[in-house]
Design a protein around this motif. Structure first.
Motif, PDB file in Angstrom:
ATOM      1  N   ARG A 380      -5.501  -5.126 -14.959  1.00  0.00           N
ATOM      2  CA  ARG A 380      -6.472  -6.049 -14.360  1.00  0.00           C
ATOM      3  C   ARG A 380      -6.167  -6.211 -12.877  1.00  0.00           C
ATOM      4  O   ARG A 380      -5.993  -7.301 -12.343  1.00  0.00           O
ATOM      5  CB  ARG A 380      -6.488  -7.381 -15.096  1.00  0.00           C
ATOM      6  CG  ARG A 380      -6.828  -7.207 -16.568  1.00  0.00           C
ATOM      7  CD  ARG A 380      -6.816  -8.479 -17.365  1.00  0.00           C
ATOM      8  NE  ARG A 380      -7.940  -9.340 -17.028  1.00  0.00           N
ATOM      9  CZ  ARG A 380      -8.253 -10.435 -17.700  1.00  0.00           C
ATOM     10  NH1 ARG A 380      -7.525 -10.783 -18.759  1.00  0.00           N
ATOM     11  NH2 ARG A 380      -9.273 -11.187 -17.342  1.00  0.00           N
ATOM     12  N   ALA A 381      -6.087  -5.060 -12.226  1.00  0.00           N
ATOM     13  CA  ALA A 381      -5.783  -4.993 -10.800  1.00  0.00           C
ATOM     14  C   ALA A 381      -6.788  -4.073 -10.121  1.00  0.00           C
ATOM     15  O   ALA A 381      -7.565  -3.384 -10.782  1.00  0.00           O
ATOM     16  CB  ALA A 381      -4.353  -4.488 -10.588  1.00  0.00           C
ATOM     17  N   ARG A 382      -6.736  -4.057  -8.806  1.00  0.00           N
ATOM     18  CA  ARG A 382      -7.677  -3.222  -8.063  1.00  0.00           C
ATOM     19  C   ARG A 382      -6.941  -2.458  -6.973  1.00  0.00           C
ATOM     20  O   ARG A 382      -5.975  -2.951  -6.377  1.00  0.00           O
ATOM     21  CB  ARG A 382      -8.778  -4.080  -7.421  1.00  0.00           C
ATOM     22  CG  ARG A 382      -8.295  -4.920  -6.236  1.00  0.00           C
ATOM     23  CD  ARG A 382      -9.407  -5.714  -5.592  1.00  0.00           C
ATOM     24  NE  ARG A 382      -8.935  -6.421  -4.399  1.00  0.00           N
ATOM     25  CZ  ARG A 382      -9.121  -5.994  -3.148  1.00  0.00           C
ATOM     26  NH1 ARG A 382      -9.765  -4.858  -2.925  1.00  0.00           N
ATOM     27  NH2 ARG A 382      -8.663  -6.689  -2.124  1.00  0.00           N
ATOM     28  N   PRO A 383      -7.395  -1.236  -6.661  1.00  0.00           N
ATOM     29  CA  PRO A 383      -6.854  -0.509  -5.516  1.00  0.00           C
ATOM     30  C   PRO A 383      -7.707  -0.785  -4.283  1.00  0.00           C
ATOM     31  O   PRO A 383      -8.907  -1.045  -4.390  1.00  0.00           O
ATOM     32  CB  PRO A 383      -6.990   0.953  -5.953  1.00  0.00           C
ATOM     33  CG  PRO A 383      -8.225   0.955  -6.815  1.00  0.00           C
ATOM     34  CD  PRO A 383      -8.291  -0.400  -7.481  1.00  0.00           C
ATOM     35  N   TYR A 384      -7.092  -0.726  -3.109  1.00  0.00           N
ATOM     36  CA  TYR A 384      -7.856  -0.904  -1.880  1.00  0.00           C
ATOM     37  C   TYR A 384      -7.038  -0.345  -0.713  1.00  0.00           C
ATOM     38  O   TYR A 384      -5.809  -0.399  -0.711  1.00  0.00           O
ATOM     39  CB  TYR A 384      -8.172  -2.385  -1.637  1.00  0.00           C
ATOM     40  CG  TYR A 384      -6.961  -3.251  -1.389  1.00  0.00           C
ATOM     41  CD1 TYR A 384      -6.563  -3.612  -0.106  1.00  0.00           C
ATOM     42  CD2 TYR A 384      -6.188  -3.708  -2.456  1.00  0.00           C
ATOM     43  CE1 TYR A 384      -5.452  -4.390   0.114  1.00  0.00           C
ATOM     44  CE2 TYR A 384      -5.071  -4.491  -2.251  1.00  0.00           C
ATOM     45  CZ  TYR A 384      -4.704  -4.841  -0.966  1.00  0.00           C
ATOM     46  OH  TYR A 384      -3.585  -5.613  -0.757  1.00  0.00           O
ATOM     47  N   PRO A 385      -7.707   0.231   0.283  1.00  0.00           N
ATOM     48  CA  PRO A 385      -6.985   0.748   1.455  1.00  0.00           C
ATOM     49  C   PRO A 385      -6.716  -0.378   2.446  1.00  0.00           C
ATOM     50  O   PRO A 385      -7.552  -1.259   2.661  1.00  0.00           O
ATOM     51  CB  PRO A 385      -7.966   1.772   2.037  1.00  0.00           C
ATOM     52  CG  PRO A 385      -9.317   1.247   1.645  1.00  0.00           C
ATOM     53  CD  PRO A 385      -9.140   0.546   0.316  1.00  0.00           C
ATOM     54  N   ALA A 386      -5.539  -0.358   3.053  1.00  0.00           N
ATOM     55  CA  ALA A 386      -5.192  -1.379   4.046  1.00  0.00           C
ATOM     56  C   ALA A 386      -3.984  -0.898   4.836  1.00  0.00           C
ATOM     57  O   ALA A 386      -3.283   0.033   4.429  1.00  0.00           O
ATOM     58  CB  ALA A 386      -4.892  -2.722   3.386  1.00  0.00           C
ATOM     59  N   GLN A 387      -3.748  -1.533   5.952  1.00  0.00           N
ATOM     60  CA  GLN A 387      -2.591  -1.185   6.759  1.00  0.00           C
ATOM     61  C   GLN A 387      -1.356  -1.923   6.258  1.00  0.00           C
ATOM     62  O   GLN A 387      -1.434  -3.083   5.854  1.00  0.00           O
ATOM     63  CB  GLN A 387      -2.828  -1.544   8.228  1.00  0.00           C
ATOM     64  CG  GLN A 387      -3.753  -0.577   8.945  1.00  0.00           C
ATOM     65  CD  GLN A 387      -3.685  -0.724  10.446  1.00  0.00           C
ATOM     66  OE1 GLN A 387      -3.296  -1.767  10.968  1.00  0.00           O
ATOM     67  NE2 GLN A 387      -4.038   0.320  11.156  1.00  0.00           N
ATOM     68  N   GLU A 388      -0.249  -1.226   6.276  1.00  0.00           N
ATOM     69  CA  GLU A 388       1.037  -1.805   5.894  1.00  0.00           C
ATOM     70  C   GLU A 388       1.967  -1.721   7.094  1.00  0.00           C
ATOM     71  O   GLU A 388       2.106  -0.663   7.725  1.00  0.00           O
ATOM     72  CB  GLU A 388       1.638  -1.033   4.713  1.00  0.00           C
ATOM     73  CG  GLU A 388       3.048  -1.456   4.324  1.00  0.00           C
ATOM     74  CD  GLU A 388       3.084  -2.827   3.671  1.00  0.00           C
ATOM     75  OE1 GLU A 388       4.179  -3.406   3.587  1.00  0.00           O
ATOM     76  OE2 GLU A 388       2.021  -3.318   3.239  1.00  0.00           O
ATOM     77  N   MET A 389       2.609  -2.842   7.433  1.00  0.00           N
ATOM     78  CA  MET A 389       3.535  -2.867   8.553  1.00  0.00           C
ATOM     79  C   MET A 389       4.862  -2.243   8.138  1.00  0.00           C
ATOM     80  O   MET A 389       5.455  -2.633   7.130  1.00  0.00           O
ATOM     81  CB  MET A 389       3.757  -4.299   9.035  1.00  0.00           C
ATOM     82  CG  MET A 389       4.710  -4.402  10.222  1.00  0.00           C
ATOM     83  SD  MET A 389       4.155  -3.468  11.660  1.00  0.00           S
ATOM     84  CE  MET A 389       2.699  -4.403  12.142  1.00  0.00           C
ATOM     85  N   THR A 390       5.324  -1.247   8.884  1.00  0.00           N
ATOM     86  CA  THR A 390       6.593  -0.588   8.606  1.00  0.00           C
ATOM     87  C   THR A 390       7.474  -0.654   9.848  1.00  0.00           C
ATOM     88  O   THR A 390       7.044  -1.142  10.913  1.00  0.00           O
ATOM     89  CB  THR A 390       6.381   0.890   8.216  1.00  0.00           C
ATOM     90  OG1 THR A 390       5.958   1.624   9.397  1.00  0.00           O
ATOM     91  CG2 THR A 390       5.311   1.022   7.146  1.00  0.00           C
ATOM     92  N   GLU A 391       8.705  -0.148   9.724  1.00  0.00           N
ATOM     93  CA  GLU A 391       9.602  -0.105  10.877  1.00  0.00           C
ATOM     94  C   GLU A 391       9.045   0.765  11.994  1.00  0.00           C
ATOM     95  O   GLU A 391       9.435   0.633  13.160  1.00  0.00           O
ATOM     96  CB  GLU A 391      10.980   0.441  10.472  1.00  0.00           C
ATOM     97  CG  GLU A 391      11.623  -0.258   9.295  1.00  0.00           C
ATOM     98  CD  GLU A 391      11.326   0.436   7.987  1.00  0.00           C
ATOM     99  OE1 GLU A 391      12.250   1.012   7.399  1.00  0.00           O
ATOM    100  OE2 GLU A 391      10.150   0.420   7.564  1.00  0.00           O
ATOM    101  N   TRP A 392       8.135   1.669  11.647  1.00  0.00           N
ATOM    102  CA  TRP A 392       7.565   2.599  12.616  1.00  0.00           C
ATOM    103  C   TRP A 392       6.156   2.198  13.042  1.00  0.00           C
ATOM    104  O   TRP A 392       5.425   2.976  13.611  1.00  0.00           O
ATOM    105  CB  TRP A 392       7.555   4.011  12.025  1.00  0.00           C
ATOM    106  CG  TRP A 392       8.912   4.413  11.573  1.00  0.00           C
ATOM    107  CD1 TRP A 392       9.928   4.909  12.335  1.00  0.00           C
ATOM    108  CD2 TRP A 392       9.433   4.323  10.250  1.00  0.00           C
ATOM    109  NE1 TRP A 392      11.040   5.121  11.574  1.00  0.00           N
ATOM    110  CE2 TRP A 392      10.772   4.771  10.278  1.00  0.00           C
ATOM    111  CE3 TRP A 392       8.903   3.898   9.028  1.00  0.00           C
ATOM    112  CZ2 TRP A 392      11.572   4.811   9.155  1.00  0.00           C
ATOM    113  CZ3 TRP A 392       9.706   3.941   7.915  1.00  0.00           C
ATOM    114  CH2 TRP A 392      11.026   4.401   7.977  1.00  0.00           C
TER     115      TRP A 392
END
Length: 710
Positions: A380-392
């Motif tokens: 009962r979840a959904r996928p979605y594109p988004a930005q993820e903050m990383t060390e780079w």
């Protein structure tokens, strides 16, 4: 800011009821003593970087402000643990086999919704092929859809076939029933007994000869031959279902009014199963009749969520495989995080669960498994594109999150308290995550422990937080810090008491953790936090050498000075600045560290200078307090060199930012309170060079002019 170093590792095995111990994996030729020494020499993550990771990567329900604001965890725990009412159970009456009553078919038809479903296409397919195989997630209305398909096709009465029937004996069961319609719900298939094309061909011939129809329902991944055609069934939208049931139950005008209720609008923001919609309609009818208040509607949704989570973990392996249960737990830990990472780490947990279930069994994970769409529908979840903050920097990721934001906490509580046998695997898994090289993973591991601490503080302390706090591995100690801070954030009890006790402890490792937590939580009570740090600083003080925890105390002062309560912190620091040499040292050292941080949105504007500029505009005490701390740092031989180096950084920043230049021009004259201080600053402004030995910055002349004019 610094970047955390490579990950250490912990032993994945833990005896039931005992905490995981940090492992030594530096190499086979090193002695335990040598390895332990190396581990102790590894520098821990700086306190500022821990705060940065928490701010960036903590789950939405625990976004960090340094305050306990009583967020989702408390609300969920309060609602779900109240009296439980279960107005629904399975998707329909449970029977082994026999004829489905005609009145049941009629009743289901009254509220059955075909909007946004392939129902009409499936009716035509059933009439043509006589046999239809429906796949889908449990509790999405597959049984009701099957009965309505048979009813629309004119195949009534309907004979329900025992779900224990195997594909090979299905024809025999149909031959026993004399009804034209047949339904088999939740057919169990396996690698040894898949549903084959030959089964369907023989069923088709028999049904065609006797003018019968059959609908089979099964899960998302039935064992079938490639030539077996299946059709996916998904439930209609929640709003459509709710409106249909409400209009039938209370009439259209009242239904419209109920749909506008605040609690109902909230209910509609989450995707619900048909059985949950029916249960909610029952509550709405009670509300209309005056039996309950509107807030009870919100409690009902919490009960529905609790029931769903409980069913997931009570399900047998045929219904929900342990690998998928591990994925659910991982999704609770990494909710709204990258899907690939969640899936990767869920397999690590699956291995630990396998070891708990059978320690002699080799750990194995299928390389290829459930399709992402099917897996997330089950969760009962959904996928979605988004930005993820990383060390780079930010990167585009495919993320996954529960449709109901409350699910993660409820799920973790259910696993931790409802299934204690899973604790050794969970503890070992978290022990590996907390030393992972990725800040997101470490932060979410700490947040998960924080949620467990809210649910059962004594067990979380004994099995996870204390072993991490006492570990030789600095990453685990930092993990204990983050776990305690995030536990307090979600409302876990007694965290401040633990923090104060550990800060004052004679045990260096416990005190190290307590001191770090004071920096993260002290903005909530700056006077008490600074008092605790001062007491430990006095205990650590040695005029001939730095105390073992002096650096940690200074880092916590640094965080407090940069917190939202910086004015109150600054006032308290200045009040006690000259009480004792140890207090002076941690105050000035913490201040100079704070001066080294720049505003995230304006990388050439020091945060402390920004506070000073605002204080000058507002006329607050910080306008006098910050210069006083600068004068104390410049005038003390132990800090002069460091202070001039920080000031040099500010001068270079002023050459690139007008706001910094203005604020610094206003500040510098207030630092030159005597001849010696003025000469130091003038010398710095005349001799300062650009980065990497570049030319003298032009701003230095402007600042020198401002100094002389004062």
């Amino acid at each position: 800011m610094t970047t955390p170093g490579p990950a250490d590792h912990t032993d994945s095995k833990a005896e039931p009821g005992k905490p995981a111990e940090p492992a030594d994996q530096d190499g086979p030729d090193q002695s335990s003593e040598e390895k332990g020494t190396q581990r102790e020499e590894a520098p821990p993550q700086r306190a500022w970087d821990t705060l940065r990771d928490i701010t960036r990567h903590a789950p939405a329900s625990a976004r960090f402000t340094g305050r306990n604001s009583g967020v989702v965890a408390g609300e969920i725990n309060g609602n779900v643990t109240k009296t439980e009412y279960h107005y629904y159970g399975s998707s329909g009456p449970t029977r082994t086999s026999g004829e489905v009553p005609a009145d049941e078919l009629d009743r289901l038809a009254l509220t059955f919704v075909t909007e946004d479903t392939p129902f009409e296409e499936l009716v035509e397919r059933l009439r043509k092929e006589r046999v239809l195989v429906l796949t889908g997630v449990p509790f999405t209305g597959r049984r009701t859809a099957a009965l309505m398909l048979l009813r629309r096709a004119g195949a009534t009465p309907v004979h329900a076939i025992d779900r224990e029937t195997t594909p090979g004996t299905l024809l025999e069961q149909i031959q026993k029933g004399g009804a034209p319609g047949h339904v088999l719900c939740d057919l169990v298939t396996s690698r040894e007994e898949p549903l084959r094309e030959t089964h369907l061909l023989s069923l088709h011939d028999h049904l065609l000869k006797h003018d019968g129809h059959l609908v089979i329902t099964t899960g998302l991944r039935p064992w079938t031959e490639e030539d077996v055609r299946t059709w996916s069934w998904t439930a209609p939208k929640t709003e459509v279902l709710l409106r249909s049931h409400l209009e039938r139950a209370v009439g259209e005008p009242t239904a419209h009014r109920l749909l506008e209720l605040s609690e109902t609008r909230t209910f509609l923001t989450r995707a619900h199963q048909p059985r949950e919609v029916v249960a909610y309609v029952h509550q709405l009818r009670r509300f209309v009749q005056g039996e309950i208040q509107e807030d009870a509607l919100g409690e009902k949704t919490a009960e529905l969520l609790d029931e769903q989570v409980r069913e997931w973990f009570e399900a047998d392996e045929d219904t929900l495989h342990p690998r998928e249960k591990a994925f659910l737990i991982a999704l609770a830990a990494f909710d709204a995080g990258p899907y690939a990472l969640t899936a990767e780490l869920s397999d690590l947990l699956f291995q630990e669960l396998q070891a708990t279930a059978d320690s002699g069994r080799p750990k194995a994970v299928p390389v290829f498994g459930t399709h992402i769409g099917n897996r997330l529908r089950t969760a009962r979840a959904r996928p979605y594109p988004a930005q993820e903050m990383t060390e780079w920097g930010p990167v585009e990721q495919l993320k996954a999150e529960f449709l109901d934001s409350r699910t993660a906490f409820v799920l973790l509580r259910e696993v931790w308290t409802g299934h204690p046998s899973a604790r050794p695997a969970l503890v070992a898994w978290l022990g590996k995550l907390i030393v992972d090289g990725r800040p997101f993973v470490r932060t979410r591991a700490a947040a998960t422990v924080g949620a467990l601490a809210f649910t059962d503080l004594p067990s979380a302390m004994a099995l996870v937080i204390e072993p991490w706090a006492l570990s030789r591995n600095p990453q685990q100690r930092v993990g204990a810090v983050s776990a305690l801070a995030l536990a307090h954030r979600v409302g876990a009890p007694n965290i401040l008491r633990i923090t104060d006790s550990w800060t004052a402890s004679d045990d260096t490792k416990r005190s190290w953790v307590g001191i770090r937590v004071q920096g993260l939580l002290g903005a909530e009570r700056p006077r008490e936090a600074l008092a605790a740090l001062r007491v430990q600083a006095r205990k650590q003080y040695d005029p001939d050498k730095p105390g073992p925890l002096e650096n940690e105390i200074a880092e916590s002062v640094e965080l407090l000075l940069l917190s939202e309560e910086s004015e109150d912190v600054l006032s308290e620091v200045l009040r006690t600045l000259d009480d004792h040499r140890s207090v002076f040292q941690i105050s000035v050292a913490g201040f100079l560290r704070a001066c080294g941080h720049m505003a995230e949105e304006t990388p050439d504007l020091p945060l402390v200078l920004l506070t000073y500029r605002q204080a000058r505009l507002d006329g607050t005490p910080a306008a006098h307090g910050i210069p006083r701390l600068w004068r104390s740092a410049l005038g003390d031989p132990a800090f002069t060199t460091e202070a001039l180096d920080v000031l040099r950084g500010w001068i270079l920043a002023s050459d690139r930012d007008d706001a910094t230049s203005w604020a610094l021009a206003d500040l510098l004259p207030k630092l030159a309170d005597d001849t010696t201080a003025r000469q130091r600053i003038e010398h710095l402004l005349r001799t300062v060079r650009g980065d990497d030995g570049g030319p003298r910055p032009a701003a230095a002349d402007d600042l020198l002019t401002a100094l002389h004019r004062a």
